[in-house]
Motif scaffolding. Structure first.
Motif, mmCIF file in Angstrom:
data_model
loop_
_atom_site.group_PDB
_atom_site.id
_atom_site.type_symbol
_atom_site.label_atom_id
_atom_site.label_comp_id
_atom_site.label_asym_id
_atom_site.label_seq_id
_atom_site.Cartn_x
_atom_site.Cartn_y
_atom_site.Cartn_z
ATOM 1 N N PHE A 44 2.104 10.361 -8.697
ATOM 2 C CA PHE A 44 1.579 11.278 -7.687
ATOM 3 C C PHE A 44 2.179 12.649 -7.909
ATOM 4 C CE2 PHE A 44 5.238 9.058 -6.035
ATOM 5 C CZ PHE A 44 6.036 10.075 -5.528
ATOM 6 N N ASN A 45 1.566 13.643 -7.273
ATOM 7 C CA ASN A 45 2.037 15.020 -7.367
ATOM 8 C C ASN A 45 2.980 15.278 -6.189
ATOM 9 O OD1 ASN A 45 2.396 17.771 -7.463
ATOM 10 N ND2 ASN A 45 0.217 18.238 -7.796
ATOM 11 N N MET A 46 4.206 15.722 -6.454
ATOM 12 C CA MET A 46 5.194 15.968 -5.398
ATOM 13 C C MET A 46 4.721 17.031 -4.411
ATOM 14 S SD MET A 46 7.826 14.099 -5.145
ATOM 15 C CE MET A 46 8.930 15.092 -4.163
ATOM 16 N N LEU A 47 3.849 17.939 -4.845
ATOM 17 C CA LEU A 47 3.342 18.963 -3.927
ATOM 18 C C LEU A 47 2.495 18.339 -2.821
ATOM 19 C CD1 LEU A 47 2.375 21.772 -6.475
ATOM 20 C CD2 LEU A 47 4.423 21.617 -5.051
ATOM 21 N N ASP A 48 1.893 17.165 -3.097
ATOM 22 C CA ASP A 48 1.074 16.481 -2.090
ATOM 23 C C ASP A 48 1.916 15.930 -0.943
ATOM 24 O OD1 ASP A 48 -1.156 17.012 -3.596
ATOM 25 O OD2 ASP A 48 -1.249 15.015 -4.505
ATOM 26 N N VAL A 76 0.902 -1.148 0.000
ATOM 27 C CA VAL A 76 0.000 0.000 0.000
ATOM 28 C C VAL A 76 0.939 1.195 0.000
ATOM 29 C CG1 VAL A 76 -1.778 1.265 1.261
ATOM 30 C CG2 VAL A 76 -1.762 -1.235 1.307
ATOM 31 N N ALA A 77 0.908 1.971 -1.089
ATOM 32 C CA ALA A 77 1.891 3.038 -1.240
ATOM 33 C C ALA A 77 1.254 4.285 -1.832
ATOM 34 C CB ALA A 77 3.049 2.568 -2.116
ATOM 35 N N LEU A 78 2.006 5.362 -1.760
ATOM 36 C CA LEU A 78 1.584 6.660 -2.260
ATOM 37 C C LEU A 78 1.318 6.621 -3.753
ATOM 38 C CD1 LEU A 78 1.345 9.775 -1.980
ATOM 39 C CD2 LEU A 78 3.817 9.867 -2.305
ATOM 40 N N GLY A 79 0.274 7.285 -4.192
ATOM 41 C CA GLY A 79 0.013 7.478 -5.608
ATOM 42 C C GLY A 79 -0.925 6.475 -6.231
ATOM 43 N N GLY A 118 12.990 18.101 0.685
ATOM 44 C CA GLY A 118 11.634 17.713 0.319
ATOM 45 C C GLY A 118 11.556 16.685 -0.797
ATOM 46 N N GLU A 119 12.715 16.257 -1.301
ATOM 47 C CA GLU A 119 12.719 15.248 -2.364
ATOM 48 C C GLU A 119 12.554 13.861 -1.757
ATOM 49 O OE1 GLU A 119 16.517 15.911 -4.096
ATOM 50 O OE2 GLU A 119 15.909 17.732 -5.133
ATOM 51 N N PHE A 137 4.368 12.473 4.191
ATOM 52 C CA PHE A 137 3.247 11.588 3.844
ATOM 53 C C PHE A 137 3.124 10.573 4.967
ATOM 54 C CE2 PHE A 137 1.485 7.808 1.727
ATOM 55 C CZ PHE A 137 0.319 8.363 1.233
ATOM 56 N N ASN A 138 1.989 10.565 5.621
ATOM 57 C CA ASN A 138 1.797 9.738 6.808
ATOM 58 C C ASN A 138 1.526 8.291 6.419
ATOM 59 O OD1 ASN A 138 1.209 8.617 9.267
ATOM 60 N ND2 ASN A 138 -0.193 10.228 9.883
ATOM 61 N N THR A 139 2.474 7.421 6.719
ATOM 62 C CA THR A 139 2.298 5.988 6.458
ATOM 63 C C THR A 139 2.144 5.215 7.760
ATOM 64 O OG1 THR A 139 4.698 5.781 6.304
ATOM 65 C CG2 THR A 139 3.490 5.946 4.235
ATOM 66 N N SER A 140 1.626 5.891 8.801
ATOM 67 C CA SER A 140 1.343 5.203 10.064
ATOM 68 C C SER A 140 0.372 4.068 9.788
ATOM 69 C CB SER A 140 0.710 6.168 11.064
ATOM 70 O OG SER A 140 1.592 7.201 11.396
ATOM 71 N N HIS A 141 0.559 2.958 10.489
ATOM 72 C CA HIS A 141 -0.327 1.818 10.247
ATOM 73 C C HIS A 141 -0.346 0.883 11.446
ATOM 74 C CE1 HIS A 141 3.686 0.518 9.015
ATOM 75 N NE2 HIS A 141 3.324 -0.701 9.380
ATOM 76 N N GLN A 142 -1.385 0.086 11.489
ATOM 77 C CA GLN A 142 -1.504 -0.966 12.499
ATOM 78 C C GLN A 142 -1.970 -2.216 11.776
ATOM 79 O OE1 GLN A 142 -4.170 -0.171 15.751
ATOM 80 N NE2 GLN A 142 -3.588 -2.024 16.813
ATOM 81 N N ILE A 143 -1.288 -3.324 12.049
ATOM 82 C CA ILE A 143 -1.667 -4.612 11.458
ATOM 83 C C ILE A 143 -2.434 -5.380 12.528
ATOM 84 C CG2 ILE A 143 -0.835 -6.770 10.459
ATOM 85 C CD1 ILE A 143 1.650 -5.188 9.507
ATOM 86 N N HIS A 144 -3.733 -5.463 12.346
ATOM 87 C CA HIS A 144 -4.564 -6.168 13.322
ATOM 88 C C HIS A 144 -4.349 -7.675 13.209
ATOM 89 C CE1 HIS A 144 -6.754 -2.613 14.600
ATOM 90 N NE2 HIS A 144 -6.785 -2.252 13.324
#
Length: 181
Positions: free
Chosen positions: A45-49, A29-32, A128-129, A54-61
């Motif tokens: 994806f747009n680099m301005l976004d 599960v990734a950006l874009g 920011g790159e 980019f928050n990739t916080s997650h919990q695997i239940h």
């Protein structure tokens, strides 16, 4: 997920079933927006976004690879990663071992046990790159071996023998202690 309005601000719950061949691969599960370009899987994806991260916080239940077997613990269940700043790439490297569980009544369940190694890194540079694709990547590899686990019930004679051995040991120690005193 990009088109789901509930995923814009508060996050999403992703669940499903993926059927794969018994060869190495990954699920992510990734950006874009994913697309195929020149025969390769890419994310647009747009680099301005992602200029502020980019928050990739997650919990695997829960995550299983095959049928669930009662009493078998999955190492990733309950895993939680929180991103406070930046854009993180999380990798979970999973080694799958095909397993057959045989119950005491002879029922067979075909599933996979696994071990996992994980890594995380911020792929957003000070300017920011991005030095990678922010997201959660589950990279799996199958073991060439099959494990067979059989559930066996110990007979009552085993319990009786064990209790007799304990009682005999207590009497032996007590008689040795009596001789010394």
């Amino acid at each position: 997920l990009a088109g789901a309005p509930q995923c814009k601000l508060v996050g999403c719950r992703v669940h499903g079933k993926v059927v794969v061949n018994k060869v190495s691969g990954n699920v992510h599960v990734a950006l874009g927006r994913s697309t195929v370009r020149n025969g390769k899987h890419v994310h647009e994806f747009n680099m301005l976004d992602v200029s502020e991260g980019f928050n990739t916080s997650h919990q695997i239940h829960s995550i299983t690879f095959g049928d669930e077997v009662p009493g078998v613990i999955s190492p990733l269940d309950g895993t939680m990663q929180v991103v406070r700043h930046g854009a993180y790439m999380f990798h979970y490297y999973i080694k799958l071992v095909p397993t057959v569980f045989i119950s005491r009544w002879g029922d067979e369940v075909y599933t996979n046990q696994y071990s996992v190694t994980d890594s995380a890194r911020n792929v957003q540079s000070a300017r920011g790159e991005l030095a990678g694709l922010p997201g959660v990547f589950i990279v799996y590899d199958f073991s060439p071996f099959l494990m067979r686990k059989s559930e066996k019930v110990k007979p009552w004679s085993y319990i009786f023998t064990s209790i007799s051995a304990i009682i005999g040991g207590v009497f032996a120690i007590a008689s040795l202690a009596e001789m010394v005193v």
